[in-house]
Enzyme design. Structure first.
Site, PDB file in Angstrom:
ATOM      1  N   ASP A 203       0.907  -1.148   0.000  1.00 48.70           N
ATOM      2  CA  ASP A 203       0.000   0.000   0.000  1.00 48.70           C
ATOM      3  C   ASP A 203       0.942   1.193   0.000  1.00 48.70           C
ATOM      4  O   ASP A 203       1.614   1.452   1.007  1.00 48.70           O
ATOM      5  CB  ASP A 203      -0.878   0.017   1.251  1.00 48.70           C
ATOM      6  CG  ASP A 203      -1.832   1.198   1.227  1.00 48.70           C
ATOM      7  OD1 ASP A 203      -1.428   2.283   0.771  1.00 48.70           O
ATOM      8  OD2 ASP A 203      -2.979   1.040   1.657  1.00 48.70           O
ATOM      9  N   HIS A 204       1.023   1.900  -1.116  1.00 48.53           N
ATOM     10  CA  HIS A 204       2.112   2.879  -1.212  1.00 48.53           C
ATOM     11  C   HIS A 204       1.967   4.018  -0.195  1.00 48.53           C
ATOM     12  O   HIS A 204       2.933   4.714   0.092  1.00 48.53           O
ATOM     13  CB  HIS A 204       2.283   3.392  -2.648  1.00 48.53           C
ATOM     14  CG  HIS A 204       1.298   4.436  -3.065  1.00 48.53           C
ATOM     15  ND1 HIS A 204       0.047   4.138  -3.500  1.00 48.53           N
ATOM     16  CD2 HIS A 204       1.391   5.786  -3.112  1.00 48.53           C
ATOM     17  CE1 HIS A 204      -0.598   5.248  -3.796  1.00 48.53           C
ATOM     18  NE2 HIS A 204       0.195   6.269  -3.576  1.00 48.53           N
ATOM     19  N   HIS A 266      -5.710   2.804   1.263  1.00 46.72           N
ATOM     20  CA  HIS A 266      -5.040   4.001   1.787  1.00 46.72           C
ATOM     21  C   HIS A 266      -5.784   4.646   2.965  1.00 46.72           C
ATOM     22  O   HIS A 266      -5.187   4.955   3.993  1.00 46.72           O
ATOM     23  CB  HIS A 266      -4.878   5.043   0.682  1.00 46.72           C
ATOM     24  CG  HIS A 266      -4.300   4.490  -0.589  1.00 46.72           C
ATOM     25  ND1 HIS A 266      -3.346   3.500  -0.600  1.00 46.72           N
ATOM     26  CD2 HIS A 266      -4.542   4.784  -1.893  1.00 46.72           C
ATOM     27  CE1 HIS A 266      -3.030   3.218  -1.865  1.00 46.72           C
ATOM     28  NE2 HIS A 266      -3.749   3.977  -2.659  1.00 46.72           N
TER      29      HIS A 266
HETATM   30  C1  BG6 Z   1      -3.702   4.776  -6.095  1.00 41.85           C
HETATM   31  C2  BG6 Z   1      -5.067   4.822  -6.698  1.00 41.85           C
HETATM   32  O1  BG6 Z   1      -3.568   3.638  -5.290  1.00 41.85           O
HETATM   33  O2  BG6 Z   1      -3.498   5.935  -5.306  1.00 41.85           O
HETATM   34  C3  BG6 Z   1      -5.237   6.079  -7.530  1.00 41.85           C
HETATM   35  O3  BG6 Z   1      -5.271   3.683  -7.517  1.00 41.85           O
HETATM   36  C4  BG6 Z   1      -4.882   7.294  -6.720  1.00 41.85           C
HETATM   37  O4  BG6 Z   1      -6.558   6.181  -8.039  1.00 41.85           O
HETATM   38  C5  BG6 Z   1      -3.544   7.131  -6.035  1.00 41.85           C
HETATM   39  O5  BG6 Z   1      -4.850   8.402  -7.591  1.00 41.85           O
HETATM   40  C6  BG6 Z   1      -3.293   8.266  -5.067  1.00 41.85           C
HETATM   41  O6  BG6 Z   1      -1.975   8.210  -4.640  1.00 41.85           O
HETATM   42  P1  BG6 Z   1      -1.174   9.532  -4.226  1.00 41.85           P
HETATM   43  O7  BG6 Z   1       0.142   9.016  -3.758  1.00 41.85           O
HETATM   44  O8  BG6 Z   1      -1.103  10.373  -5.465  1.00 41.85           O
HETATM   45  O9  BG6 Z   1      -1.989  10.177  -3.152  1.00 41.85           O
END
Ligand code: BG6
Length: 520
Positions: A203-204, A266
């Site tokens: 989960d980044h 997230h």
């Molecule tokens: C991803 C989703 O996991 O996270 C995207 O699939 C989203 O839809 C993105 O835009 C948001 O990540 P960040 O790091 O730009 O907040």
């Protein structure tokens, strides 16, 4: 002053010692021709090389169907890096030494011969650790996860380490399944070939500095944690706002929607870190135990409660940053009658001792006025006496905002006296900004996550029971929507903070959303 500096250095170095050393390893990327590899993975690995954090030696192998050579793939990656690198220009000397470690294995994921070819390539690497310490990164569709694991297992590149042996590991991208049943099935399939300890579910958000700082902030400062409960906190708001629409990802998004795309992972991860109990230690299992406990304490909702506590909505055409954005239903690869939600707001209750009765309001959406994510802790008001008596009990309550992105930092809002003869009060802010404190250095989430996966430290990855608990919450909500078309109340104009119904959700409780503020 010197003593303080020395102490800081000692503490910092102790933290470093706790990190597992990164042994020489080979990272094999499945889905190597995809967007993620070019935009995120290769730039992250390049920056780890730049920062001298990559193990020595290392190898990167791209595994994909398209016909390419090592050379042509390197050229392609270099072009993408010039475009997506967070530091520019790309340093030629660093790139040259980095690129020399990159290989391409042209193969079809469904064809056993491809895995034999991969095995032969890895067998030719000079260092034993490069041949044995293998990180398989599955940047593919989840429907291909088990197939890849099975083939890797069949050729002996991936074996199940029953005693927590983790020299062969699988990193899997989200989405991990599309509901609880499919996630359970995927877990069952993968654990036929690897032990749970060998699976690193990404989960980044957990790779973001500010998200990691939630635990640091809570558990390294004595003053806030004692207020972090129902006695002192009125409610909590978590906003994960995005300025972009779905753009070219309509096909994927039609199957996902905001619930699966953002909340399941997230948003619930941020909630878990904000609300969990202190772990026994910072070891992966202890941290993850507490997150799972928290997710399990979220009060389940019946369909009637979903209707009352969850607002879904979809954007129609509107203006974001002076640019006209099309309606979701007019986006490429989106059905013109689609009922998929691009916005969700919800009120959750956590049934545990700490949080009983404290509402958590969560919201996320596409095409909002700002791309900004923050956690806002609203404390209870001062008693309606003294200064608050004058205000009829309406004196601004204190709040603490953790700005996750952008404008990363933390702000405490308190009341202060406006200088002058009259007793006039207004909110003032005490702020910490990452930028002014630490400079503009902000590593990308994938840098940290790849490093942790190479070091076989699972703290920042999602455990099996955690992913399943999160799906349980999401499924209960999504199931209440099945077969129901969006009503007029379930639309919002692109460029606004969601539908009216989201405001009403809080207004009913006598509260209102505090929107993230644009960066000054
Ligand atoms: C991803 C989703 O996991 O996270 C995207 O699939 C989203 O839809 C993105 O835009 C948001 O990540 P960040 O790091 O730009 O907040």
């Amino acid at each position: 002053m010197n003593d303080v500096q020395n102490l800081d250095e000692i503490l910092a170095s102790r933290q470093d010692q706790a990190r597992r050393p990164v042994e020489p390893c080979t990272v094999i990327i499945f889905g190597a021709s995809g967007d993620l590899t070019a935009r995120k993975l290769i730039p992250a690995l390049y920056h780890l090389t730049l920062e001298k954090l990559m193990p020595q030696p290392f190898r990167i192998v791209g595994f994909a169907r398209r016909d390419k050579t090592d050379e042509s793939w390197r050229t392609e990656l270099r072009e993408a890096l010039d475009q997506f690198s967070r530091t520019k220009p790309v340093r030629d000397d660093v790139w040259t030494s980095f690129a020399a470690n990159i290989h391409y294995c042209q193969a079809d994921m469904a064809d056993p011969a491809g895995y034999e070819k991969l095995k032969a390539l890895i067998a030719g690497f000079p260092d034993e650790k490069l041949r044995k310490n293998l990180l398989f990164y599955l940047a593919t569709s989840p429907s291909q996860f088990s197939e890849a694991a099975e083939h890797l297992n069949a050729v002996g590149l991936l074996t199940r380490g029953d005693n927590g042996m983790t020299s062969e590991r699988l990193v899997v991208e989200k989405p991990f399944g599309h509901d609880l049943a499919s996630a359970q099935q995927l877990n069952a399939e993968l654990t036929r070939f690897v032990h749970e300890k060998q699976i690193f579910r990404i989960d980044h958000y957990l790779g973001k500095e500010t998200v990691q700082n939630i635990l640091t902030f809570r558990f390294s400062n004595a003053i806030f944690e004692r207020l972090w409960n129902r006695e002192a906190i009125d409610h909590v708001q978590i906003t994960v706002g995005e300025k972009l629409g779905v753009g070219a990802r309509g096909g994927y998004y039609e199957e996902a929607g905001a619930m699966r795309d953002m909340v399941q992972n997230h948003v619930l991860q941020v909630l878990a870190l904000v609300a969990m109990e202190p772990p026994v230690s910072l070891e992966a299992e202890n941290v993850r135990d507490e997150k799972v406990k928290l997710l399990k304490s979220i009060r389940p909702m019946t369909p009637a409660q979903v209707a009352e506590n969850v607002v879904r909505a979809q954007y129609f055409a509107g203006v974001v940053d002076a640019e006209l954005r099309p309606a979701y239903r007019s986006e490429v690869k989106v059905k013109p009658t689609s009922n998929v939600e691009t916005f969700v707001a919800m009120r959750l209750l956590i049934d545990n001792w700490r949080w009983s009765g404290v509402p958590f309001y969560l919201r996320t959406g596409k095409n909002l006025p700002l791309g900004a994510s923050e956690v806002r802790i609203h404390f209870k008001s001062a008693p309606a006496i003294l200064f608050n008596a004058d205000k009829g009990g309406k004196l601004d309550a204190n709040s603490l905002t953790l700005r996750l992105q952008p404008n990363e930092g933390i702000t405490l809002r308190v009341n202060g006296k406006v200088p002058g003869g009259a007793t006039e009060l207004r909110p003032v802010r005490m702020s910490f900004s990452y930028d002014s404190e630490f400079g503009a250095y902000t590593p990308e989430a994938y840098e940290r996550l790849l490093l942790e996966a190479m070091a076989a430290d699972a703290t920042l990855f999602i455990r099996r029971d955690e992913v399943e608990a999160a799906w349980g919450i999401v499924d209960a909500i999504r199931n209440a929507w099945v077969g129901k078309n969006l009503t007029n109340r379930e639309f919002y104009a692109a460029g606004t903070w969601g539908p009216f119904a989201a405001d009403e959700l809080l207004a009913r409780d006598g509260r209102e959303w505090r929107n993230p503020q644009p960066q000054k």
